[in-house]
Design a protein around this motif. Structure first.
Motif, PDB file in Angstrom:
ATOM      1  N   VAL A 238       0.828  -1.201   0.000  1.00  0.00           N
ATOM      2  CA  VAL A 238       0.000   0.000   0.000  1.00  0.00           C
ATOM      3  C   VAL A 238       0.864   1.252   0.000  1.00  0.00           C
ATOM      4  O   VAL A 238       0.625   2.199  -0.767  1.00  0.00           O
ATOM      5  CB  VAL A 238      -0.948   0.009   1.215  1.00  0.00           C
ATOM      6  CG1 VAL A 238      -1.650   1.363   1.351  1.00  0.00           C
ATOM      7  CG2 VAL A 238      -1.983  -1.102   1.088  1.00  0.00           C
ATOM      8  N   ALA A 239       1.886   1.289   0.841  1.00  0.00           N
ATOM      9  CA  ALA A 239       2.721   2.489   0.957  1.00  0.00           C
ATOM     10  C   ALA A 239       3.380   2.833  -0.371  1.00  0.00           C
ATOM     11  O   ALA A 239       3.370   4.004  -0.801  1.00  0.00           O
ATOM     12  CB  ALA A 239       3.775   2.284   2.043  1.00  0.00           C
ATOM     13  N   GLU A 258      -2.535  -2.735  -7.571  1.00  0.00           N
ATOM     14  CA  GLU A 258      -3.117  -3.837  -6.795  1.00  0.00           C
ATOM     15  C   GLU A 258      -2.271  -3.974  -5.546  1.00  0.00           C
ATOM     16  O   GLU A 258      -1.096  -4.318  -5.611  1.00  0.00           O
ATOM     17  CB  GLU A 258      -3.134  -5.118  -7.632  1.00  0.00           C
ATOM     18  CG  GLU A 258      -4.019  -6.200  -7.028  1.00  0.00           C
ATOM     19  CD  GLU A 258      -3.246  -7.099  -6.096  1.00  0.00           C
ATOM     20  OE1 GLU A 258      -3.376  -6.916  -4.853  1.00  0.00           O
ATOM     21  OE2 GLU A 258      -2.524  -7.965  -6.580  1.00  0.00           O
ATOM     22  N   LEU A 259      -2.900  -3.707  -4.375  1.00  0.00           N
ATOM     23  CA  LEU A 259      -2.114  -3.395  -3.188  1.00  0.00           C
ATOM     24  C   LEU A 259      -2.386  -4.288  -1.978  1.00  0.00           C
ATOM     25  O   LEU A 259      -2.041  -3.927  -0.863  1.00  0.00           O
ATOM     26  CB  LEU A 259      -2.351  -1.921  -2.797  1.00  0.00           C
ATOM     27  CG  LEU A 259      -2.145  -0.911  -3.916  1.00  0.00           C
ATOM     28  CD1 LEU A 259      -2.466   0.491  -3.427  1.00  0.00           C
ATOM     29  CD2 LEU A 259      -0.736  -0.978  -4.469  1.00  0.00           C
ATOM     30  N   GLY A 260      -2.968  -5.424  -2.172  1.00  0.00           N
ATOM     31  CA  GLY A 260      -3.100  -6.340  -1.046  1.00  0.00           C
ATOM     32  C   GLY A 260      -4.500  -6.397  -0.475  1.00  0.00           C
ATOM     33  O   GLY A 260      -5.416  -5.706  -0.920  1.00  0.00           O
ATOM     34  N   GLY A 261      -4.661  -7.236   0.552  1.00  0.00           N
ATOM     35  CA  GLY A 261      -6.006  -7.425   1.080  1.00  0.00           C
ATOM     36  C   GLY A 261      -6.029  -8.019   2.479  1.00  0.00           C
ATOM     37  O   GLY A 261      -4.996  -8.374   3.056  1.00  0.00           O
ATOM     38  N   LYS A 262      -7.233  -8.089   2.999  1.00  0.00           N
ATOM     39  CA  LYS A 262      -7.502  -8.715   4.298  1.00  0.00           C
ATOM     40  C   LYS A 262      -8.830  -9.439   4.153  1.00  0.00           C
ATOM     41  O   LYS A 262      -9.842  -9.085   4.770  1.00  0.00           O
ATOM     42  CB  LYS A 262      -7.549  -7.647   5.398  1.00  0.00           C
ATOM     43  CG  LYS A 262      -7.565  -8.213   6.805  1.00  0.00           C
ATOM     44  CD  LYS A 262      -6.251  -8.913   7.149  1.00  0.00           C
ATOM     45  CE  LYS A 262      -6.279  -9.474   8.566  1.00  0.00           C
ATOM     46  NZ  LYS A 262      -5.037 -10.246   8.853  1.00  0.00           N
ATOM     47  N   SER A 263      -8.853 -10.443   3.313  1.00  0.00           N
ATOM     48  CA  SER A 263     -10.087 -11.013   2.805  1.00  0.00           C
ATOM     49  C   SER A 263     -10.849 -11.823   3.850  1.00  0.00           C
ATOM     50  O   SER A 263     -10.254 -12.527   4.673  1.00  0.00           O
ATOM     51  CB  SER A 263      -9.789 -11.887   1.589  1.00  0.00           C
ATOM     52  OG  SER A 263      -9.133 -11.123   0.605  1.00  0.00           O
ATOM     53  N   PRO A 416      -9.541  -1.619   6.100  1.00  0.00           N
ATOM     54  CA  PRO A 416      -9.203  -0.659   5.037  1.00  0.00           C
ATOM     55  C   PRO A 416      -9.098  -1.303   3.659  1.00  0.00           C
ATOM     56  O   PRO A 416      -8.947  -0.587   2.669  1.00  0.00           O
ATOM     57  CB  PRO A 416      -7.826  -0.119   5.474  1.00  0.00           C
ATOM     58  CG  PRO A 416      -7.633  -0.552   6.881  1.00  0.00           C
ATOM     59  CD  PRO A 416      -8.432  -1.793   7.056  1.00  0.00           C
ATOM     60  N   TYR A 417      -9.163  -2.635   3.590  1.00  0.00           N
ATOM     61  CA  TYR A 417      -8.963  -3.340   2.328  1.00  0.00           C
ATOM     62  C   TYR A 417     -10.281  -3.801   1.715  1.00  0.00           C
ATOM     63  O   TYR A 417     -11.310  -3.832   2.378  1.00  0.00           O
ATOM     64  CB  TYR A 417      -8.074  -4.565   2.553  1.00  0.00           C
ATOM     65  CG  TYR A 417      -6.685  -4.232   3.033  1.00  0.00           C
ATOM     66  CD1 TYR A 417      -5.695  -3.870   2.138  1.00  0.00           C
ATOM     67  CD2 TYR A 417      -6.358  -4.293   4.386  1.00  0.00           C
ATOM     68  CE1 TYR A 417      -4.408  -3.570   2.571  1.00  0.00           C
ATOM     69  CE2 TYR A 417      -5.083  -3.995   4.825  1.00  0.00           C
ATOM     70  CZ  TYR A 417      -4.110  -3.638   3.916  1.00  0.00           C
ATOM     71  OH  TYR A 417      -2.848  -3.340   4.342  1.00  0.00           O
ATOM     72  N   LEU A 461      -8.153   0.509   0.022  1.00  0.00           N
ATOM     73  CA  LEU A 461      -6.699   0.453  -0.038  1.00  0.00           C
ATOM     74  C   LEU A 461      -6.180  -0.716  -0.868  1.00  0.00           C
ATOM     75  O   LEU A 461      -4.972  -0.834  -1.081  1.00  0.00           O
ATOM     76  CB  LEU A 461      -6.111   0.357   1.377  1.00  0.00           C
ATOM     77  CG  LEU A 461      -6.118   1.615   2.239  1.00  0.00           C
ATOM     78  CD1 LEU A 461      -5.343   1.372   3.532  1.00  0.00           C
ATOM     79  CD2 LEU A 461      -5.518   2.812   1.498  1.00  0.00           C
ATOM     80  N   SER A 462      -7.062  -1.553  -1.345  1.00  0.00           N
ATOM     81  CA  SER A 462      -6.614  -2.678  -2.160  1.00  0.00           C
ATOM     82  C   SER A 462      -6.255  -2.264  -3.583  1.00  0.00           C
ATOM     83  O   SER A 462      -5.745  -3.095  -4.343  1.00  0.00           O
ATOM     84  CB  SER A 462      -7.669  -3.787  -2.188  1.00  0.00           C
ATOM     85  OG  SER A 462      -7.708  -4.456  -0.946  1.00  0.00           O
ATOM     86  N   GLY A 463      -6.497  -1.006  -3.927  1.00  0.00           N
ATOM     87  CA  GLY A 463      -5.962  -0.565  -5.205  1.00  0.00           C
ATOM     88  C   GLY A 463      -6.901   0.233  -6.070  1.00  0.00           C
ATOM     89  O   GLY A 463      -8.001   0.619  -5.668  1.00  0.00           O
TER      90      GLY A 463
END
Length: 489
Positions: A238-239, A258-263, A416-417, A461-463
């Protein structure tokens, strides 16, 4: 184990691919690759400096401004993409071994996911043939020809964790659209994109269409900030994605991030737990949880919470941890010591914040070498705990109880994801209705799936933007309308 001197050409081991040629690095600097399983160096690779970056950008710029590639029809580009795909297909066994050796992906996982890269090349090759790059629309005084043209030079920045399938999607879409590209390979897994470059040379892609360098953060920043780069596609943190977005907006460069997740995986009240966990578990900590779409939060009805914890922990306890080259291994090492220590710190924080350890957490994996963290399952996790909010990128899963459907939706969306998720229940339409309320870009019903013809990307924040599907091609296109008068006579 690979014998690199024979398995890899000297070009892949010692050079970059720029303007259709294999060239030595300008500075002669090198980076040592270390096996995450043994902590031993196994080879070194050249690193690009500012001069190399400029050479690659200039080559891509010339190829776009003066070369044949963007002027070709989609069908003509498809012929090259088909040849490129077949060259890559021949190297899949080697690519699987490289994935395991470079970053510790279990070989069975690597063999299972690598074909995704091939299907992405196949999809965009076919789409290039059939996509309508121009159409006509009636207007008051005649018609408009609406053209979809390649955006220009694209910088493709790949992550270390799944370099081949991710960079395959970027390259295939960009080339199908008619862009020329500069690929920045990650220093942790540099070999994948260089092998694709070798395949591009064998497929006779025009010079400058595909350029590949291996570089660090500073050179990546140089690539992002170059005014000769029209489009940036980045997969990573994300950063870094936020920094890229700020840099791009200064000159309105196009971006896909594409910045990641917390699915979240939601188990409904009526779920058949055995079938649901059989489908879900492989996606909760794949590649030791170092995959962006990992389903790291399991939401269970409060009345069935303990049942879910017991059943899931039992399955995970049987996953073999160990040598990633062993076909029976399901949990291999993390990338490096920094990543290992970061994951252990998250586990410690979960305990301190009051989550209950249902499995693992001790740090004792029984290996003297290697960056291992034992699979860890937390129960009774509250939605506001750190382990339920932040992307851990390790073999750590949280199980959260919920009271009703509205509560499940609230918890699922309360991070945030918004990259991925899944819903499990006996009625697929009921699960679909719940999926429609989840703020995430990719949601599976009774399973998790990747498909080349379906867009992939996230909310929040996931993109920004999507890769894959028609949407992935269109991310590399600009739209132009040309208004035409009615023909005379």
């Amino acid at each position: 184990m690979i014998e690199y001197s024979t398995a890899l050409s000297s070009n892949v081991r010692e050079r970059f691919f720029i303007d259709g040629e294999w060239v030595a690095s300008h500075s002669g600097a090198r980076h040592v690759l270390v096996s995450p399983a043994t902590e031993k160096p196994f080879m070194s690779v050249p690193l690009a400096d500012a001069t190399d970056v400029e050479r690659a950008i200039a080559a891509a710029r010339r190829a776009f401004d003066s070369g044949p590639w963007p002027k070709m029809s989609g069908a003509e580009r498809s012929v090259y993409l088909q040849r490129l795909t077949e060259e890559i297909r021949l190297r899949l066994p080697l690519l699987a071994q490289l994935w395991t050796e470079q970053v510790g992906a279990p070989i069975t996982f690597a063999n299972g996911l690598l074909p995704v890269g091939i299907t992405r090349f196949e999809f965009f090759s076919e789409l290039a043939k059939t996509y309508e790059f121009e159409d006509a629309r009636p207007t008051r005084r005649g018609h408009a020809r609406v053209r979809r043209e390649p955006v220009g030079v694209a910088a493709l920045i790949a992550p270390w964790n799944a370099t081949f399938p991710i960079v395959s999607q970027k390259i295939a879409a960009a080339l199908a659209a008619g862009c020329t590209v500069v690929v920045k390979s990650p220093v942790e897994s540099p070999l994948d994109a260089l092998i694709i470059a070798e395949c591009a040379a064998a497929a006779s892609l025009p010079p400058g269409v595909l350029n590949v360098i291996t570089a660090g953060r500073d050179e990546g920043a140089q690539l992002v900030q170059s005014r000769d780069v029209d489009k940036i596609s980045f997969t990573g943190s994300v950063a870094t994605g936020q920094w890229i977005a700020r840099a791009a907006v200064d000159r309105m460069a196009r971006v896909t991030l594409e910045l990641g997740g917390k699915s979240a995986a939601i188990l409904l009240d009526d779920v058949d737990l055995s079938s649901a966990l059989a489908a879900l578990t492989p996606f909760t900590m794949p590649f030791s949880g170092q995959i962006c779409f990992a389903q790291t939060r399991i939401l269970a009805p409060r009345a069935r919470h303990d049942e879910v914890v017991s059943a899931y922990a039992e399955i995970v306890s049987k996953l073999k941890v160990g040598d990633p080259h062993d076909a029976d291994t399901r949990i291999g090492p993390l990338l490096n010591a920094v990543q290992r220590d970061r994951v252990r710190a998250y586990i410690d924080r979960g305990v301190k914040e009051g989550a209950r350890l249902a499995l693992g957490g001790s740090g004792n994996v029984g290996f003297d070498k290697g960056y291992f963290v034992e699979p860890t399952v937390f129960a009774d996790v509250a939605p506001d705990m750190t382990i339920a909010q932040e992307e851990i990128f390790g073999p750590v899963v949280s199980i959260l109880p919920y009271d009703n459907i509205d509560d499940a939706v609230r918890i699922a969306n309360d991070t945030p994801y918004g990259l991925s998720g899944s819903v499990y229940g006996r009625d697929p339409e009921q699960a679909y209705a719940l999926a429609c309320r989840m703020r995430a870009g990719n949601i599976g019903v009774n399973g998790v799936e990747l498909a080349a013809n379906v867009p992939f990307g996230g909310y929040k924040l996931s993109g920004v933007g999507r890769e894959g599907g028609r949407e992935g091609l269109e991310a590399y296109l600009e739209t132009k309308a040309v208004f035409m008068p009615t023909a005379a006579g």
